[in-house]
Enzyme design. Structure first.
Site, PDB file in Angstrom:
ATOM      1  N   SER A 153     -63.322  20.173   4.507  1.00  0.00           N
ATOM      2  CA  SER A 153     -62.207  22.105   5.054  1.00  0.00           C
ATOM      3  C   SER A 153     -61.543  20.620   6.574  1.00  0.00           C
ATOM      4  CB  SER A 153     -62.825  22.957   5.353  1.00  0.00           C
ATOM      5  OG  SER A 153     -62.158  23.603   5.566  1.00  0.00           O
ATOM      6  N   TYR A 166     -70.353  29.180   7.320  1.00  0.00           N
ATOM      7  CA  TYR A 166     -69.062  28.437   6.508  1.00  0.00           C
ATOM      8  C   TYR A 166     -68.736  27.088   7.639  1.00  0.00           C
ATOM      9  CZ  TYR A 166     -64.759  26.091   3.744  1.00  0.00           C
ATOM     10  OH  TYR A 166     -63.596  26.222   2.805  1.00  0.00           O
TER      11      TYR A 166
HETATM   12  P1  NAD Z   1     -62.448  28.117  -5.482  1.00  0.00           P
HETATM   13  O1  NAD Z   1     -63.919  28.904  -6.023  1.00  0.00           O
HETATM   14  O2  NAD Z   1     -61.678  28.415  -6.431  1.00  0.00           O
HETATM   15  O3  NAD Z   1     -64.103  26.620  -6.284  1.00  0.00           O
HETATM   16  C1  NAD Z   1     -65.410  26.685  -6.374  1.00  0.00           C
HETATM   17  C2  NAD Z   1     -65.886  26.205  -7.562  1.00  0.00           C
HETATM   18  O4  NAD Z   1     -67.259  26.345  -6.553  1.00  0.00           O
HETATM   19  C3  NAD Z   1     -66.417  26.831  -8.423  1.00  0.00           C
HETATM   20  O5  NAD Z   1     -65.923  26.691  -9.161  1.00  0.00           O
HETATM   21  C4  NAD Z   1     -67.101  27.979  -8.703  1.00  0.00           C
HETATM   22  O6  NAD Z   1     -67.903  28.053  -9.793  1.00  0.00           O
HETATM   23  C5  NAD Z   1     -68.488  26.285  -7.647  1.00  0.00           C
HETATM   24  N1  NAD Z   1     -69.277  26.343  -7.756  1.00  0.00           N
HETATM   25  C6  NAD Z   1     -69.870  27.442  -6.490  1.00  0.00           C
HETATM   26  N2  NAD Z   1     -70.653  27.758  -6.696  1.00  0.00           N
HETATM   27  C7  NAD Z   1     -71.675  26.912  -6.820  1.00  0.00           C
HETATM   28  C8  NAD Z   1     -72.805  26.508  -7.215  1.00  0.00           C
HETATM   29  N3  NAD Z   1     -74.285  26.628  -6.730  1.00  0.00           N
HETATM   30  N4  NAD Z   1     -73.053  25.223  -7.423  1.00  0.00           N
HETATM   31  C9  NAD Z   1     -71.793  24.838  -8.427  1.00  0.00           C
HETATM   32  N5  NAD Z   1     -71.184  25.404  -8.455  1.00  0.00           N
HETATM   33  C10 NAD Z   1     -70.759  26.392  -7.738  1.00  0.00           C
HETATM   34  O7  NAD Z   1     -62.628  27.321  -4.667  1.00  0.00           O
HETATM   35  P2  NAD Z   1     -62.011  25.894  -3.966  1.00  0.00           P
HETATM   36  O8  NAD Z   1     -60.348  26.832  -3.170  1.00  0.00           O
HETATM   37  O9  NAD Z   1     -61.524  25.720  -5.139  1.00  0.00           O
HETATM   38  O10 NAD Z   1     -63.220  25.305  -3.412  1.00  0.00           O
HETATM   39  C11 NAD Z   1     -63.495  24.718  -3.860  1.00  0.00           C
HETATM   40  C12 NAD Z   1     -63.613  23.596  -2.330  1.00  0.00           C
HETATM   41  O11 NAD Z   1     -63.009  23.360  -1.732  1.00  0.00           O
HETATM   42  C13 NAD Z   1     -65.274  24.187  -1.829  1.00  0.00           C
HETATM   43  O12 NAD Z   1     -66.208  23.116  -1.324  1.00  0.00           O
HETATM   44  C14 NAD Z   1     -63.881  24.609  -0.648  1.00  0.00           C
HETATM   45  O13 NAD Z   1     -65.237  25.030   0.417  1.00  0.00           O
HETATM   46  C15 NAD Z   1     -62.883  23.331  -0.349  1.00  0.00           C
HETATM   47  N6  NAD Z   1     -61.886  23.930   0.426  1.00  0.00           N
HETATM   48  C16 NAD Z   1     -61.150  24.850   0.104  1.00  0.00           C
HETATM   49  C17 NAD Z   1     -59.933  25.178   0.595  1.00  0.00           C
HETATM   50  C18 NAD Z   1     -58.368  26.113   0.821  1.00  0.00           C
HETATM   51  O14 NAD Z   1     -58.153  26.703   1.100  1.00  0.00           O
HETATM   52  N7  NAD Z   1     -58.574  26.668  -0.579  1.00  0.00           N
HETATM   53  C19 NAD Z   1     -59.720  24.812   2.031  1.00  0.00           C
HETATM   54  C20 NAD Z   1     -60.277  23.813   2.779  1.00  0.00           C
HETATM   55  C21 NAD Z   1     -61.505  23.339   1.502  1.00  0.00           C
END
Ligand code: NAD
Length: 268
Positions: A153, A166
Protein backbone atom coordinates in the site's frame (compact mmCIF):
# COMPACT_ATOMS: atom_id res chain seq x y z
CA UNK A 1 -7.40 -9.14 -26.62
CA UNK A 2 -4.82 -9.40 -23.80
CA UNK A 3 -1.45 -10.97 -24.60
CA UNK A 4 -1.34 -14.60 -23.37
CA UNK A 5 2.10 -14.35 -21.78
CA UNK A 6 1.35 -16.49 -18.71
CA UNK A 7 0.27 -19.66 -20.53
CA UNK A 8 0.90 -22.91 -18.59
CA UNK A 9 1.84 -20.98 -15.45
CA UNK A 10 -0.13 -21.51 -12.25
CA UNK A 11 -0.97 -18.57 -9.99
CA UNK A 12 -2.40 -18.46 -6.49
CA UNK A 13 -4.18 -15.18 -5.69
CA UNK A 14 -5.21 -14.78 -2.04
CA UNK A 15 -8.41 -12.95 -1.20
CA UNK A 16 -9.40 -13.23 -4.86
CA UNK A 17 -13.19 -13.08 -4.52
CA UNK A 18 -13.39 -9.31 -4.04
CA UNK A 19 -11.85 -6.00 -5.06
CA UNK A 20 -8.21 -5.93 -6.09
CA UNK A 21 -7.69 -9.70 -5.72
CA UNK A 22 -10.61 -10.34 -8.05
CA UNK A 23 -9.22 -7.87 -10.61
CA UNK A 24 -5.78 -9.47 -10.42
CA UNK A 25 -7.12 -13.05 -10.68
CA UNK A 26 -9.16 -12.13 -13.76
CA UNK A 27 -6.21 -10.35 -15.41
CA UNK A 28 -3.85 -13.30 -14.78
CA UNK A 29 -6.51 -15.68 -16.16
CA UNK A 30 -6.96 -13.50 -19.22
CA UNK A 31 -3.16 -13.68 -19.73
CA UNK A 32 -3.47 -17.48 -19.86
CA UNK A 33 -2.52 -18.56 -16.32
CA UNK A 34 -4.24 -21.32 -14.37
CA UNK A 35 -5.64 -19.42 -11.39
CA UNK A 36 -6.36 -20.50 -7.82
CA UNK A 37 -9.02 -18.14 -6.50
CA UNK A 38 -8.44 -18.21 -2.74
CA UNK A 39 -11.27 -17.10 -0.49
CA UNK A 40 -12.15 -17.28 3.19
CA UNK A 41 -15.83 -16.24 2.99
CA UNK A 42 -18.46 -15.93 0.23
CA UNK A 43 -17.84 -19.02 -1.92
CA UNK A 44 -20.41 -17.78 -4.46
CA UNK A 45 -18.30 -14.71 -5.23
CA UNK A 46 -15.21 -16.94 -5.61
CA UNK A 47 -17.09 -19.20 -8.04
CA UNK A 48 -18.14 -16.17 -10.11
CA UNK A 49 -14.48 -15.20 -10.48
CA UNK A 50 -13.65 -18.81 -11.45
CA UNK A 51 -16.35 -18.75 -14.14
CA UNK A 52 -15.16 -15.42 -15.50
CA UNK A 53 -11.61 -16.79 -15.83
CA UNK A 54 -12.90 -19.96 -17.52
CA UNK A 55 -14.68 -17.76 -20.08
CA UNK A 56 -11.20 -16.76 -21.37
CA UNK A 57 -10.37 -20.46 -21.93
CA UNK A 58 -8.08 -20.58 -18.87
CA UNK A 59 -8.38 -22.99 -15.95
CA UNK A 60 -9.44 -21.80 -12.50
CA UNK A 61 -10.50 -23.34 -9.20
CA UNK A 62 -11.59 -21.83 -5.89
CA UNK A 63 -9.77 -22.94 -2.72
CA UNK A 64 -10.90 -21.99 0.77
CA UNK A 65 -8.16 -21.04 3.24
CA UNK A 66 -7.59 -18.45 5.93
CA UNK A 67 -4.14 -17.08 5.05
CA UNK A 68 -3.32 -16.46 8.71
CA UNK A 69 -3.60 -20.19 9.56
CA UNK A 70 -0.48 -22.26 8.83
CA UNK A 71 -2.29 -25.60 8.32
CA UNK A 72 -4.81 -24.05 5.90
CA UNK A 73 -2.10 -22.33 3.84
CA UNK A 74 -0.10 -25.58 3.61
CA UNK A 75 -3.26 -27.41 2.54
CA UNK A 76 -4.01 -24.78 -0.16
CA UNK A 77 -0.54 -25.25 -1.66
CA UNK A 78 -0.84 -29.07 -1.47
CA UNK A 79 -4.20 -28.98 -3.28
CA UNK A 80 -2.71 -26.68 -5.92
CA UNK A 81 0.31 -28.93 -6.54
CA UNK A 82 -1.93 -32.02 -6.68
CA UNK A 83 -4.07 -30.39 -9.35
CA UNK A 84 -1.55 -28.34 -11.37
CA UNK A 85 1.82 -30.02 -10.49
CA UNK A 86 3.38 -26.78 -9.23
CA UNK A 87 2.93 -23.07 -8.48
CA UNK A 88 4.69 -20.40 -10.57
CA UNK A 89 3.16 -17.16 -9.26
CA UNK A 90 1.89 -16.08 -5.85
CA UNK A 91 -0.09 -12.89 -5.38
CA UNK A 92 -0.21 -12.18 -1.65
CA UNK A 93 -3.29 -9.98 -1.74
CA UNK A 94 -5.60 -10.87 1.19
CA UNK A 95 -5.89 -8.05 3.68
CA UNK A 96 -8.23 -6.21 6.00
CA UNK A 97 -8.55 -3.15 8.21
CA UNK A 98 -9.68 -2.81 11.83
CA UNK A 99 -9.43 0.93 12.38
CA UNK A 100 -9.27 2.62 15.80
CA UNK A 101 -7.65 5.57 17.50
CA UNK A 102 -4.33 4.25 18.72
CA UNK A 103 -5.09 4.66 22.45
CA UNK A 104 -8.39 2.85 21.97
CA UNK A 105 -7.08 0.03 19.77
CA UNK A 106 -7.66 -3.39 21.28
CA UNK A 107 -5.04 -6.12 21.15
CA UNK A 108 -7.54 -8.15 19.09
CA UNK A 109 -7.76 -5.35 16.46
CA UNK A 110 -3.97 -5.07 16.35
CA UNK A 111 -3.39 -8.82 16.22
CA UNK A 112 -5.97 -9.65 13.53
CA UNK A 113 -4.55 -7.09 11.10
CA UNK A 114 -0.96 -8.23 11.69
CA UNK A 115 -1.98 -11.91 11.47
CA UNK A 116 -3.81 -11.57 8.13
CA UNK A 117 -1.88 -8.76 6.40
CA UNK A 118 1.67 -9.65 7.45
CA UNK A 119 1.86 -13.19 8.87
CA UNK A 120 -0.49 -14.35 6.08
CA UNK A 121 1.99 -13.03 3.51
CA UNK A 122 4.86 -14.81 5.33
CA UNK A 123 3.01 -18.14 5.42
CA UNK A 124 2.00 -18.06 1.74
CA UNK A 125 5.39 -16.80 0.52
CA UNK A 126 7.21 -19.51 2.51
CA UNK A 127 5.14 -22.26 0.88
CA UNK A 128 5.61 -20.67 -2.55
CA UNK A 129 9.39 -20.43 -2.17
CA UNK A 130 9.57 -24.05 -0.92
CA UNK A 131 7.72 -25.15 -4.05
CA UNK A 132 9.81 -22.93 -6.40
CA UNK A 133 13.05 -24.40 -4.96
CA UNK A 134 11.72 -27.96 -5.19
CA UNK A 135 10.77 -27.51 -8.87
CA UNK A 136 13.57 -25.31 -10.19
CA UNK A 137 13.46 -23.27 -13.38
CA UNK A 138 11.34 -24.52 -16.28
CA UNK A 139 12.60 -22.39 -19.21
CA UNK A 140 9.62 -23.23 -21.44
CA UNK A 141 7.37 -21.40 -18.97
CA UNK A 142 9.51 -18.61 -17.51
CA UNK A 143 13.14 -17.57 -17.18
CA UNK A 144 12.49 -17.09 -13.45
CA UNK A 145 12.10 -19.88 -10.92
CA UNK A 146 9.04 -18.17 -9.46
CA UNK A 147 7.40 -14.80 -8.90
CA UNK A 148 5.87 -13.38 -5.72
CA UNK A 149 3.82 -10.19 -5.74
CA UNK A 150 3.01 -8.69 -2.35
CA UNK A 151 -0.01 -6.37 -2.16
CA UNK A 152 1.32 -3.57 -0.03
CA UNK A 153 0.00 0.00 0.00
CA UNK A 154 1.05 3.63 -0.16
CA UNK A 155 0.89 3.17 3.62
CA UNK A 156 4.16 1.28 3.55
CA UNK A 157 5.63 4.81 3.47
CA UNK A 158 2.74 7.14 4.44
CA UNK A 159 1.93 7.05 8.18
CA UNK A 160 -1.84 6.73 8.81
CA UNK A 161 -3.46 8.14 11.90
CA UNK A 162 -6.27 5.92 13.17
CA UNK A 163 -4.85 2.94 11.26
CA UNK A 164 -1.58 2.16 13.09
CA UNK A 165 -2.13 -1.60 12.83
CA UNK A 166 -2.71 -1.42 9.05
CA UNK A 167 0.19 0.96 8.30
CA UNK A 168 2.50 -1.18 10.46
CA UNK A 169 1.47 -4.32 8.55
CA UNK A 170 2.27 -2.63 5.23
CA UNK A 171 5.60 -1.26 6.51
CA UNK A 172 6.41 -4.83 7.54
CA UNK A 173 5.53 -6.13 4.07
CA UNK A 174 8.15 -3.78 2.60
CA UNK A 175 10.95 -5.40 4.63
CA UNK A 176 9.53 -8.92 4.19
CA UNK A 177 9.44 -8.43 0.41
CA UNK A 178 12.93 -6.92 0.19
CA UNK A 179 14.47 -9.56 2.48
CA UNK A 180 13.00 -12.37 0.36
CA UNK A 181 14.18 -10.68 -2.85
CA UNK A 182 17.68 -10.41 -1.39
CA UNK A 183 17.73 -13.98 -0.05
CA UNK A 184 16.45 -15.73 -3.20
CA UNK A 185 17.63 -13.52 -6.10
CA UNK A 186 20.39 -15.99 -6.98
CA UNK A 187 17.78 -18.75 -7.23
CA UNK A 188 16.00 -16.53 -9.80
CA UNK A 189 12.98 -15.98 -7.59
CA UNK A 190 11.60 -12.48 -8.09
CA UNK A 191 9.72 -10.74 -5.28
CA UNK A 192 8.07 -7.34 -5.66
CA UNK A 193 5.34 -5.25 -4.07
CA UNK A 194 2.44 -3.41 -5.60
CA UNK A 195 1.63 -0.31 -3.54
CA UNK A 196 -1.86 0.92 -4.47
CA UNK A 197 -3.21 4.31 -3.51
CA UNK A 198 -7.00 4.60 -3.40
CA UNK A 199 -8.64 1.81 -5.40
CA UNK A 200 -12.43 1.54 -5.54
CA UNK A 201 -13.21 -1.64 -3.54
CA UNK A 202 -15.30 -2.61 -0.50
CA UNK A 203 -12.35 -2.04 1.90
CA UNK A 204 -12.52 1.78 1.49
CA UNK A 205 -16.20 2.30 0.57
CA UNK A 206 -16.56 5.18 3.04
CA UNK A 207 -13.87 7.10 1.08
CA UNK A 208 -15.79 7.09 -2.25
CA UNK A 209 -19.48 6.30 -1.67
CA UNK A 210 -20.71 9.91 -1.29
CA UNK A 211 -19.76 12.90 -3.50
CA UNK A 212 -18.41 14.70 -0.41
CA UNK A 213 -16.13 11.79 0.50
CA UNK A 214 -15.00 11.37 -3.14
CA UNK A 215 -14.19 15.08 -3.51
CA UNK A 216 -12.24 15.02 -0.27
CA UNK A 217 -10.31 11.97 -1.49
CA UNK A 218 -9.47 13.77 -4.74
CA UNK A 219 -7.58 16.46 -2.78
CA UNK A 220 -4.97 13.71 -2.24
CA UNK A 221 -4.79 12.48 -5.86
CA UNK A 222 -3.15 14.71 -8.54
CA UNK A 223 -4.40 12.46 -11.34
CA UNK A 224 -7.95 13.25 -10.15
CA UNK A 225 -9.60 9.84 -10.30
CA UNK A 226 -9.93 6.87 -8.03
CA UNK A 227 -8.14 3.69 -9.15
CA UNK A 228 -9.97 0.53 -10.19
CA UNK A 229 -8.96 -3.13 -9.73
CA UNK A 230 -8.22 -3.38 -13.48
CA UNK A 231 -5.38 -0.85 -13.02
CA UNK A 232 -3.78 -3.23 -10.51
CA UNK A 233 -4.51 -6.32 -12.64
CA UNK A 234 -2.45 -4.94 -15.54
CA UNK A 235 0.53 -4.25 -13.28
CA UNK A 236 0.26 -7.72 -11.70
CA UNK A 237 0.39 -9.38 -15.14
CA UNK A 238 3.52 -7.37 -15.98
CA UNK A 239 5.23 -8.27 -12.68
CA UNK A 240 4.29 -11.95 -13.09
CA UNK A 241 5.60 -12.15 -16.65
CA UNK A 242 9.13 -12.27 -18.07
CA UNK A 243 8.57 -8.71 -19.37
CA UNK A 244 9.62 -7.57 -15.88
CA UNK A 245 12.50 -10.04 -15.54
CA UNK A 246 15.02 -7.48 -14.26
CA UNK A 247 12.66 -6.15 -11.56
CA UNK A 248 13.02 -7.63 -8.08
CA UNK A 249 12.92 -6.11 -4.60
CA UNK A 250 10.87 -3.18 -5.89
CA UNK A 251 7.87 -1.39 -4.43
CA UNK A 252 5.85 -0.11 -7.36
CA UNK A 253 3.46 2.69 -6.45
CA UNK A 254 0.23 2.80 -8.45
CA UNK A 255 -1.62 5.68 -6.89
CA UNK A 256 -2.50 8.47 -9.36
CA UNK A 257 0.33 10.44 -7.78
CA UNK A 258 -0.77 10.19 -4.12
CA UNK A 259 2.86 9.76 -3.07
CA UNK A 260 3.94 13.03 -4.70
CA UNK A 261 2.04 14.72 -1.82
CA UNK A 262 -0.55 16.94 -3.53
CA UNK A 263 -0.79 19.05 -0.36
CA UNK A 264 2.52 20.66 -1.35
CA UNK A 265 1.32 21.59 -4.89
CA UNK A 266 0.73 25.19 -3.81
CA UNK A 267 3.96 25.55 -1.90
CA UNK A 268 3.13 23.68 1.30
P1 NAD B 1 -11.45 -6.21 -0.25
O1 NAD B 1 -12.01 -6.12 1.13
O2 NAD B 1 -12.35 -6.05 -1.41
O3 NAD B 1 -10.63 -7.56 -0.43
C1 NAD B 1 -9.90 -8.15 0.59
C2 NAD B 1 -9.91 -9.65 0.35
O4 NAD B 1 -9.11 -10.30 1.36
C3 NAD B 1 -11.31 -10.24 0.45
O5 NAD B 1 -11.47 -11.21 -0.56
C4 NAD B 1 -11.30 -10.89 1.82
O6 NAD B 1 -12.23 -11.94 1.97
C5 NAD B 1 -9.86 -11.39 1.86
N1 NAD B 1 -9.42 -11.80 3.17
C6 NAD B 1 -9.53 -11.12 4.35
N2 NAD B 1 -9.05 -11.87 5.35
C7 NAD B 1 -8.62 -13.03 4.81
C8 NAD B 1 -8.03 -14.21 5.32
N3 NAD B 1 -7.77 -14.34 6.64
N4 NAD B 1 -7.71 -15.22 4.48
C9 NAD B 1 -7.98 -15.11 3.14
N5 NAD B 1 -8.54 -14.02 2.61
C10 NAD B 1 -8.86 -13.00 3.43
O7 NAD B 1 -10.31 -5.08 -0.29
P2 NAD B 1 -9.23 -4.72 -1.40
O8 NAD B 1 -9.18 -3.26 -1.48
O9 NAD B 1 -9.46 -5.49 -2.64
O10 NAD B 1 -7.89 -5.19 -0.68
C11 NAD B 1 -7.00 -6.13 -1.24
C12 NAD B 1 -5.57 -5.79 -0.82
O11 NAD B 1 -5.21 -4.53 -1.36
C13 NAD B 1 -5.38 -5.68 0.69
O12 NAD B 1 -4.13 -6.24 1.06
C14 NAD B 1 -5.37 -4.18 0.92
O13 NAD B 1 -4.64 -3.82 2.08
C15 NAD B 1 -4.67 -3.72 -0.35
N6 NAD B 1 -4.87 -2.31 -0.67
C16 NAD B 1 -6.09 -1.83 -1.02
C17 NAD B 1 -6.21 -0.48 -1.33
C18 NAD B 1 -7.52 0.12 -1.77
O14 NAD B 1 -7.59 1.34 -1.92
N7 NAD B 1 -8.57 -0.65 -2.00
C19 NAD B 1 -5.10 0.36 -1.27
C20 NAD B 1 -3.88 -0.16 -0.89
C21 NAD B 1 -3.76 -1.51 -0.60
Amino acid sequence: MAEKNLINQTAIVTGANSGIGEGVAIALGEAGANVIVNYVSNADAANEVVNKIKSFGSTAIAIWADVSKEDQVISMFQQTVEQFATVDILVNNAGLQRDAKFHEMTLAQWQLVIDVNLTGQFLCAREAIREFLRRGIVPERSVACGKIICMSSVHEIIPWSGHANYATSKGGIKMLMQSMAQEYGREKIRVNSICPGAIKTPINKSAWETPEAYNSLMTLIPYDRIGVPEDIGKLAVFLASDDSDYITGASIFIDGGMTVFEGFATGG
